[in-house]
Design a protein around this motif. Structure first.
Motif, PDB file in Angstrom:
ATOM      1  N   ASN A 177       0.277  -0.930  -0.049  1.00 34.95           N
ATOM      2  CA  ASN A 177      -0.131   0.084  -0.367  1.00 34.95           C
ATOM      3  C   ASN A 177       0.905   1.587  -0.488  1.00 34.95           C
ATOM      4  OD1 ASN A 177      -2.812   1.046  -0.196  1.00 34.95           O
ATOM      5  ND2 ASN A 177      -3.247   1.303   1.790  1.00 34.95           N
ATOM      6  N   LEU A 178       1.868   1.659  -0.857  1.00 27.71           N
ATOM      7  CA  LEU A 178       2.954   2.095  -0.758  1.00 27.71           C
ATOM      8  C   LEU A 178       2.686   3.162  -1.954  1.00 27.71           C
ATOM      9  CD1 LEU A 178       6.079   0.019  -0.325  1.00 27.71           C
ATOM     10  CD2 LEU A 178       5.019   1.740   1.322  1.00 27.71           C
ATOM     11  N   SER A 179       1.997   4.899  -1.354  1.00 22.45           N
ATOM     12  CA  SER A 179       2.351   5.089  -2.497  1.00 22.45           C
ATOM     13  C   SER A 179       3.222   6.273  -2.986  1.00 22.45           C
ATOM     14  CB  SER A 179       1.135   6.618  -2.531  1.00 22.45           C
ATOM     15  OG  SER A 179       1.449   7.364  -0.767  1.00 22.45           O
ATOM     16  N   ASN A 180       3.436   7.370  -3.862  1.00 19.44           N
ATOM     17  CA  ASN A 180       4.785   8.106  -4.408  1.00 19.44           C
ATOM     18  C   ASN A 180       4.974   8.780  -2.910  1.00 19.44           C
ATOM     19  OD1 ASN A 180       3.094   7.580  -7.262  1.00 19.44           O
ATOM     20  ND2 ASN A 180       5.128   8.364  -7.732  1.00 19.44           N
ATOM     21  N   GLU A 181       4.703   9.792  -2.418  1.00 20.50           N
ATOM     22  CA  GLU A 181       5.145   9.827  -1.115  1.00 20.50           C
ATOM     23  C   GLU A 181       6.009   8.897  -0.085  1.00 20.50           C
ATOM     24  OE1 GLU A 181       1.989  10.082  -2.337  1.00 20.50           O
ATOM     25  OE2 GLU A 181       1.697  11.253  -3.449  1.00 20.50           O
ATOM     26  N   SER A 182       5.346   7.808  -0.298  1.00 20.17           N
ATOM     27  CA  SER A 182       6.099   6.633   0.646  1.00 20.17           C
ATOM     28  C   SER A 182       7.641   6.582   0.662  1.00 20.17           C
ATOM     29  CB  SER A 182       5.880   5.745   0.910  1.00 20.17           C
ATOM     30  OG  SER A 182       4.091   5.043   0.757  1.00 20.17           O
ATOM     31  N   PHE A 183       7.922   6.982  -0.674  1.00 17.96           N
ATOM     32  CA  PHE A 183       9.598   7.086  -0.303  1.00 17.96           C
ATOM     33  C   PHE A 183      10.433   8.177  -0.630  1.00 17.96           C
ATOM     34  CE2 PHE A 183       7.416   3.899  -3.149  1.00 17.96           C
ATOM     35  CZ  PHE A 183       8.451   2.684  -3.365  1.00 17.96           C
ATOM     36  N   PRO A 184      11.558   7.375   0.250  1.00 14.35           N
ATOM     37  CA  PRO A 184      12.562   8.970  -0.063  1.00 14.35           C
ATOM     38  C   PRO A 184      13.092   9.850  -1.164  1.00 14.35           C
ATOM     39  CG  PRO A 184      14.270   6.968   0.241  1.00 14.35           C
ATOM     40  CD  PRO A 184      12.363   6.205  -0.188  1.00 14.35           C
ATOM     41  N   MET A 185      13.536  10.746  -0.604  1.00 15.62           N
ATOM     42  CA  MET A 185      13.956  11.541  -1.495  1.00 15.62           C
ATOM     43  C   MET A 185      15.715  10.802  -2.102  1.00 15.62           C
ATOM     44  SD  MET A 185      12.006  13.909  -1.993  1.00 15.62           S
ATOM     45  CE  MET A 185      13.601  15.328  -3.063  1.00 15.62           C
ATOM     46  N   ASP A 186      16.120  10.534  -1.470  1.00 14.36           N
ATOM     47  CA  ASP A 186      17.189   9.144  -2.428  1.00 14.36           C
ATOM     48  C   ASP A 186      17.584   8.030  -1.591  1.00 14.36           C
ATOM     49  OD1 ASP A 186      19.952   9.117  -2.953  1.00 14.36           O
ATOM     50  OD2 ASP A 186      20.632   9.855  -1.428  1.00 14.36           O
ATOM     51  N   PHE A 187      17.782   7.505  -2.552  1.00 14.45           N
ATOM     52  CA  PHE A 187      18.046   5.675  -2.355  1.00 14.45           C
ATOM     53  C   PHE A 187      19.264   5.304  -2.525  1.00 14.45           C
ATOM     54  CE2 PHE A 187      14.040   2.543  -3.211  1.00 14.45           C
ATOM     55  CZ  PHE A 187      14.414   1.877  -1.889  1.00 14.45           C
ATOM     56  N   SER A 188      20.447   6.526  -2.487  1.00 16.57           N
ATOM     57  CA  SER A 188      21.942   5.663  -2.802  1.00 16.57           C
ATOM     58  C   SER A 188      22.455   4.607  -1.963  1.00 16.57           C
ATOM     59  CB  SER A 188      22.681   7.282  -3.787  1.00 16.57           C
ATOM     60  OG  SER A 188      22.377   8.251  -1.828  1.00 16.57           O
ATOM     61  N   SER A 189      21.492   4.855  -0.972  1.00 13.88           N
ATOM     62  CA  SER A 189      22.782   4.397   0.942  1.00 13.88           C
ATOM     63  C   SER A 189      22.072   2.555  -0.086  1.00 13.88           C
ATOM     64  CB  SER A 189      21.792   4.269   1.924  1.00 13.88           C
ATOM     65  OG  SER A 189      20.941   3.784   1.512  1.00 13.88           O
ATOM     66  N   MET A 190      21.055   2.057  -0.451  1.00 13.32           N
ATOM     67  CA  MET A 190      21.063   0.584  -1.292  1.00 13.32           C
ATOM     68  C   MET A 190      22.368   0.638  -2.813  1.00 13.32           C
ATOM     69  SD  MET A 190      18.995   0.125   0.874  1.00 13.32           S
ATOM     70  CE  MET A 190      18.727  -1.604   0.565  1.00 13.32           C
ATOM     71  N   SER A 191      23.243   0.817  -2.224  1.00 12.30           N
ATOM     72  CA  SER A 191      23.832   0.527  -3.665  1.00 12.30           C
ATOM     73  C   SER A 191      24.204  -0.518  -4.197  1.00 12.30           C
ATOM     74  CB  SER A 191      25.808   1.606  -3.017  1.00 12.30           C
ATOM     75  OG  SER A 191      26.158   0.687  -2.252  1.00 12.30           O
ATOM     76  N   MET A 192      24.129  -2.003  -3.480  1.00 15.03           N
ATOM     77  CA  MET A 192      23.747  -3.128  -3.969  1.00 15.03           C
ATOM     78  C   MET A 192      22.450  -3.424  -4.718  1.00 15.03           C
ATOM     79  SD  MET A 192      27.707  -4.185  -4.000  1.00 15.03           S
ATOM     80  CE  MET A 192      27.088  -5.572  -3.341  1.00 15.03           C
ATOM     81  N   LEU A 193      21.766  -2.679  -4.766  1.00 12.77           N
ATOM     82  CA  LEU A 193      20.172  -3.007  -4.635  1.00 12.77           C
ATOM     83  C   LEU A 193      20.371  -3.749  -6.543  1.00 12.77           C
ATOM     84  CD1 LEU A 193      17.961  -4.309  -3.390  1.00 12.77           C
ATOM     85  CD2 LEU A 193      17.093  -1.770  -4.252  1.00 12.77           C
ATOM     86  N   LYS A 194      19.972  -4.792  -7.037  1.00 11.03           N
ATOM     87  CA  LYS A 194      19.771  -5.180  -7.723  1.00 11.03           C
ATOM     88  C   LYS A 194      18.175  -5.609  -9.226  1.00 11.03           C
ATOM     89  CE  LYS A 194      24.467  -7.036  -9.389  1.00 11.03           C
ATOM     90  NZ  LYS A 194      25.108  -8.538  -9.860  1.00 11.03           N
ATOM     91  N   ARG A 195      17.660  -6.097  -7.904  1.00 13.91           N
ATOM     92  CA  ARG A 195      16.268  -6.767  -7.791  1.00 13.91           C
ATOM     93  C   ARG A 195      15.441  -5.747  -6.969  1.00 13.91           C
ATOM     94  NH1 ARG A 195      19.290 -10.729  -8.512  1.00 13.91           N
ATOM     95  NH2 ARG A 195      19.955 -10.717  -6.541  1.00 13.91           N
ATOM     96  N   LEU A 196      14.279  -4.559  -7.512  1.00 14.56           N
ATOM     97  CA  LEU A 196      13.443  -4.262  -6.661  1.00 14.56           C
ATOM     98  C   LEU A 196      11.810  -4.663  -7.173  1.00 14.56           C
ATOM     99  CD1 LEU A 196      12.927  -2.263  -4.261  1.00 14.56           C
ATOM    100  CD2 LEU A 196      12.970   0.040  -6.091  1.00 14.56           C
ATOM    101  N   TYR A 197      10.680  -5.043  -6.479  1.00 18.74           N
ATOM    102  CA  TYR A 197       9.763  -5.010  -6.641  1.00 18.74           C
ATOM    103  C   TYR A 197       8.888  -4.909  -6.060  1.00 18.74           C
ATOM    104  CZ  TYR A 197      12.495  -9.433  -8.359  1.00 18.74           C
ATOM    105  OH  TYR A 197      13.352  -9.996  -8.727  1.00 18.74           O
ATOM    106  N   LEU A 198       8.036  -3.554  -6.405  1.00 17.34           N
ATOM    107  CA  LEU A 198       7.025  -2.903  -6.096  1.00 17.34           C
ATOM    108  C   LEU A 198       5.863  -3.274  -6.295  1.00 17.34           C
ATOM    109  CD1 LEU A 198       9.200   0.849  -6.245  1.00 17.34           C
ATOM    110  CD2 LEU A 198       9.051  -1.059  -4.214  1.00 17.34           C
ATOM    111  N   ASP A 199       5.110  -3.986  -6.846  1.00 16.73           N
ATOM    112  CA  ASP A 199       4.139  -4.415  -7.579  1.00 16.73           C
ATOM    113  C   ASP A 199       2.943  -5.287  -6.547  1.00 16.73           C
ATOM    114  OD1 ASP A 199       6.318  -6.600  -8.322  1.00 16.73           O
ATOM    115  OD2 ASP A 199       5.148  -7.921  -9.674  1.00 16.73           O
TER     116      ASP A 199
END
Length: 931
Positions: free
Chosen positions: A639-661
């Motif tokens: 139940n995440l909206s656009n406002e749920s996300f931070p301005m910066d995601f760069s701390s997740m520097s190793m992330l290769k797969r992200l599922y937001l279905d």
């Protein structure tokens, strides 16, 4: 679990294409023609069922897959439910999984898991009555499976159903044939290949061609005759003799003619087994055949290495000898004939005294051994599942085959996926009052693998076998794991569906435990992780009462996967999660209870989830961050909206797969662009999503499946080529930059049309016609005349008799005086209602004196145009087959799918734009399609 389903669906599609390749269907051409005629014949007011039957390995599944791939697009809904016999044998709950698959295919809806068999059957029945469907039920071995999967109410007129089975009489035992208006039924028997086709198939696997090599003619003919036309035997024998000299072929057949076994096919397979290079390989083959078919390769290797079996060398040898294959999700796969061979070899150790065998997989035999205290030091593995035993009795089977460890989730999931007591037929089990003594296992000193699912045990555990490496105890009735249970050498422990409320009273040091599955337990809190230094995988899926994970989890330095999907009551995550430096996969799908206590909910969805709080570690109010080691993060259905996300995601520097279905986002969150290594992004089933704008340039796979509001996808200009985009059934989609752009002719700038030489088209701009697109729409849509841009080619389609202008964009100096360009129109039977009157092409020249920035400059910025690198589209014939399928398949796989196609004969290819019949006879007479 959308991404797993997508992977599975793409894998199935690749398998279908592979099976459609000529070498794999040698001798099946007449059957394909017969079934294709059956599909298209009959009345559109009736329902037709075809049963394809024959012995195992004879080609039923391969044939059904080919037919399904060739004809699925002709129906409103379609579904291929594969390998039902094997999937329903080991676990009583898997039939429900298959129901959910079929229901999703029939409804075309977002991901969900119905957890009641009767409710699921009812929903499927309703769906089947509403749409014209094409359903294949593959590998059915009991008519009740058909009743549960498709119900008893019948189908929509015009529907076609195919059943593959080993029992020719099975289908007509179904409840469908006891109704007032039963469907029409046809039986088709598959027998062995002819002598000529047998030789061709053997030679294909042994020599890579359809004829024997010089000097091998006699031995090849001898081998093909011996296999009696059995495709699997021909494949295994031929593959085992690749690059072998004639003397080896002769020696092999001398062995074939002297080895005694139950059937001639088993003789062939037995020789391959006997040729394995070591006893270790042979023991590994038998272990896998008895217990590990369907299991994750990594988990299997860890367990068997603990049992003293060398798997790194052995598994590869089994693969090389075609005795084992590896599935797309890294699971071990073995043909039923080969599995039967492995189990028969074990049975022959003591045909009438199972307690003297090394492995016991039959539930009834296991129960007898434990009840009569006949355990011996010979037994290395034993399986007993009381629910499965009851199921076998109800089906009239005295030999229900089970796998000890079945893998379906991300890494490990031993046994059933859903509680068996949800199945009403097992609620009054005649075995429910049977109780066994723990000391019945005392004599089994060599026991390494043990499954005691839904078994009531009495007595102390201190004399339990101390060498256990794999232990599964579903339905365990204690609130704690007994402290006297010997677990020091355990590698994998599965306590799913148990009454456990806490893991143990007093934590123990389990230095070997790597896989712990507590799915669907009654856990309130889970802790005591200090003694688990080797733990790699912790699965807590579906623990609906779980509210807290102990902070001691931070001491599990080897933890690589943490699965907490659908833990709805979980309120927070431990602070120590940031210490898990090796954590690669975190799954929190549906964990809507994980909320910031101080957050304010707006617009009916979460403004800040705890996951977001963790990511926002640069804010003073937030004290916890996710480990930067994460490679895979799944937040589906949160139940995440656009406002749920931070301005910066760069701390997740190793992330290769992200599922937001299945989240209510309306555009791709901007913070995702800071993910510098992101390769796979899934926003499927996000019904509010309107655009995906410039995902990271590292992206390789983008899933936007069934995003009904999605209009456009754009990429960074510096990308050398667009990623693989899976965009099926996103019905509003009009543009994927670098791949396709669709625009109504009335909305196209006149300057662009003039640049293309498209003049005097005003009369067409308000005209509508039916257009079919297999990627975006499930059925034809009546739309205004559109302009399409794909592969550097502008095209349109409309009724008329004049030759249209196509525009084909070449770069500088890519075509010179004297060069020839040919365009081929391929007509097929599928193109009913289409008539190509004539085709022509004329070049459009740019004025070099004019500024390069003109009305077509946007299209010229696309890099995958003619003249660019088209190697991914080149066929073995030298032709280039331009197909949008390339964008949902890797280049190598795409070549394999279409390498047998040529411009002279494109087998099974469906044109991108297909015009359908209308009720207007005059319009049909003038109809044609152009590219």
């Amino acid at each position: 679990m959308f991404i797993e389903e997508i992977i599975k669906e793409i894998s199935t599609r690749l398998d279908l294409h592979t099976q459609c390749r000529i070498p794999h269907l040698i001798g099946m051409e007449s059957f394909i023609d017969t079934i294709s005629s059956w599909l298209k014949g009959g009345s559109s007011d009736s329902t037709e069922i075809l049963t394809i039957w024959g012995m195992g390995g004879i080609g039923k599944t391969s044939l059904a897959k080919s037919i399904y791939w060739l004809h699925q697009h002709e129906f409103e809904r379609s579904s291929f439910v594969e390998n039902i016999e094997t999937k329903c044998g080991p676990q009583s709950s898997t039939l429900l999984d298959l129901q959910n698959q079929l229901l999703r295919d029939m409804l075309n809806k977002s991901i969900f898991e119905e957890q009641n068999v009767d409710v699921c059957t009812s929903k499927i029945q309703k769906a089947l009555l509403n749409k014209q469907v094409f359903v294949v039920l593959d590998g059915v071995d009991n008519h009740e499976q058909v009743d549960v999967l498709v119900g008893t109410k019948g189908f929509h007129p015009g529907s076609r159903i195919i059943v593959t089975t080993k029992d020719a009489s099975l289908t007509e035992k179904c409840a469908l044939f006891r109704t007032e208006f039963p469907p029409n039924h046809t039986n088709l028997a598959l027998e062995g290949l002819s002598g000529t086709d047998s030789l061709r198939l053997l030679c294909w696997h042994a020599f890579g061609g359809y004829a024997p090599k010089e000097g091998y003619e006699d031995e090849a003919i001898r081998a093909s005759k011996y296999c009696e036309g059995h495709p699997l035997a021909l494949k295994v024998l031929g593959s085992s003799l690749i690059n072998e000299d004639v003397a080896t072929w002769s020696h092999t057949f001398r062995m074939l003619e002297t080895t005694e076994f139950h059937t001639r096919v088993h003789k062939v397979l037995r020789v391959i087994f006997d040729s394995l290079p070591s006893e270790n390989c042979k023991e590994l083959f038998k272990h896998i055949a008895c217990f590990f078919v369907g299991e994750n390769r990594e988990v299997t290797e860890e367990i068997l290495e603990g049992c003293g079996i060398d798997t790194s060398y052995g598994i590869q040898k089994l693969i090389d000898r075609c005795l084992l294959t590896i599935g797309v999700q890294n699971q071990l796969r073995m043909h039923q004939l080969l599995q039967d061979l492995g189990r028969e070899l074990v049975r022959q150790e003591s045909p009438h005294k199972p307690w003297k065998r090394s492995r016991v997989w039959n539930h009834e035999e296991s129960l007898s051994i434990l009840q009569e205290d006949k355990g011996t030091t010979k037994i290395q593995g034993l399986v007993l599942d009381m629910k499965m035993l009851e199921k076998g009795r109800m089906r009239g089977s005295s030999s229900v085959i089970d796998h000890i460890f079945q893998s379906h989730d991300l890494i490990m999931n031993f046994g059933a996926r859903l509680p068996v007591d949800r199945f009403p037929e097992f609620s009054s089990s005649r075995f429910k009052n049977i109780e066994l003594r723990t000391d019945a296992l005392n004599k089994m000193e060599k026991l390494n693998l043990l499954q005691l699912n839904h078994v009531k045990l009495n007595g102390s555990y201190k004399n339990f076998p101390k060498g256990l490496r794999g232990l599964s105890m579903h339905g365990f009735q204690s609130k704690y794991i007994p402290s006297d249970l010997p677990m020091e050498k355990l590698v994998a422990l599965d306590m799913s569906y148990s009454d456990l409320k806490h893991l143990w009273r007093k934590p123990s040091h389990l230095g070997s435990l790597k896989y712990l599955n507590l799915s669907y337990c009654k856990l309130v809190t889970v802790g005591g992780f200090k003694g688990l230094p080797a733990l790699k995988t912790l699965t807590l899926k579906g623990c609906e009462s779980l509210t807290r994970v102990c902070d001691t989890i931070g001491g599990c330095g080897s933890l690589a996967l943490l699965d907490m999907r659908y833990c709805h009551k979980l309120k927070n995550l431990p602070v120590s999660i940031s210490k898990l430096k090796n954590l690669r996969v975190l799954s929190m799908d549906g964990c809507t209870g994980v909320l910031n206590k101080d957050s304010v909910c707006t617009k009916s969805h979460v403004s800040f989830s705890v996951i977001t709080r963790f990511i926002l570690n640069n804010q003073k109010s937030l004290s916890v961050s996710l480990p930067p080691s994460l490679v895979t993060l799944s937040l589906k259905g949160n139940n995440l909206s656009n406002e749920s996300f931070p301005m910066d995601f760069s701390s997740m520097s190793m992330l290769k797969r992200l599922y937001l279905d299945n989240n209510p986002i309306d555009s791709m969150p901007g913070c995702l662009r800071s993910l510098s290594r992101l390769e796979e992004l899934s926003v499927a089933y996000c019904s509010m999503l309107q655009s995906v704008l410039r995902p990271p340039s590292t992206i390789k796979r983008l899933y936007t499946y069934r995003c009904r509001s999605l209009v456009s996808i754009t990429f960074h200009h510096e990308m050398s080529a667009p990623p693989l985009v899976y965009y099926g059934h996103s019905v509003s989609l009009t543009e994927i930059q670098g791949i396709i752009k669709m625009q109504a002719l009335a909305q196209v700038d006149d300057e662009i049309l003039c640049s293309l030489g498209w003049t005097d088209l005003q009369y067409l701009k308000n005209h509508k016609m039916l257009i079919w697109d297999s990627c975006i729409w499930s059925r034809a849509k009546k739309l205004p005349i559109h302009m399409y841009y794909e592969f550097g080619i502008f095209s349109t389609c409309f009724p008329g008799k004049e030759v249209p202008k196509c525009h084909w964009m070449f770069g500088n100096n890519e075509i010179e005086a004297g060069d020839e360009v040919s365009v081929t129109i391929v007509e097929e039977e599928e193109d009913r209602g289409i008539m190509v009157i004539e085709c022509a092409m004329s070049p459009v020249y740019n004025d070099s004196d004019k500024d390069d920035i003109n009305s077509l400059s946007y299209y010229k910025s696309w890099k995958n145009i003619i003249g660019g690198d088209l190697s991914a589209f080149q066929l073995t014939s030298g032709d280039y087959f331009l197909s949008h399928d390339r964008f949902i398949c890797p280049a190598k796989a795409f070549k394999e799918l279409f390498q047998h196609k040529t411009t002279q004969k494109l087998v099974g290819y469906i044109p991108r734009y297909k015009v359908e019949e209308t009720d207007d006879a005059e319009e049909n007479a003038n109809r044609y399609i152009e590219f």
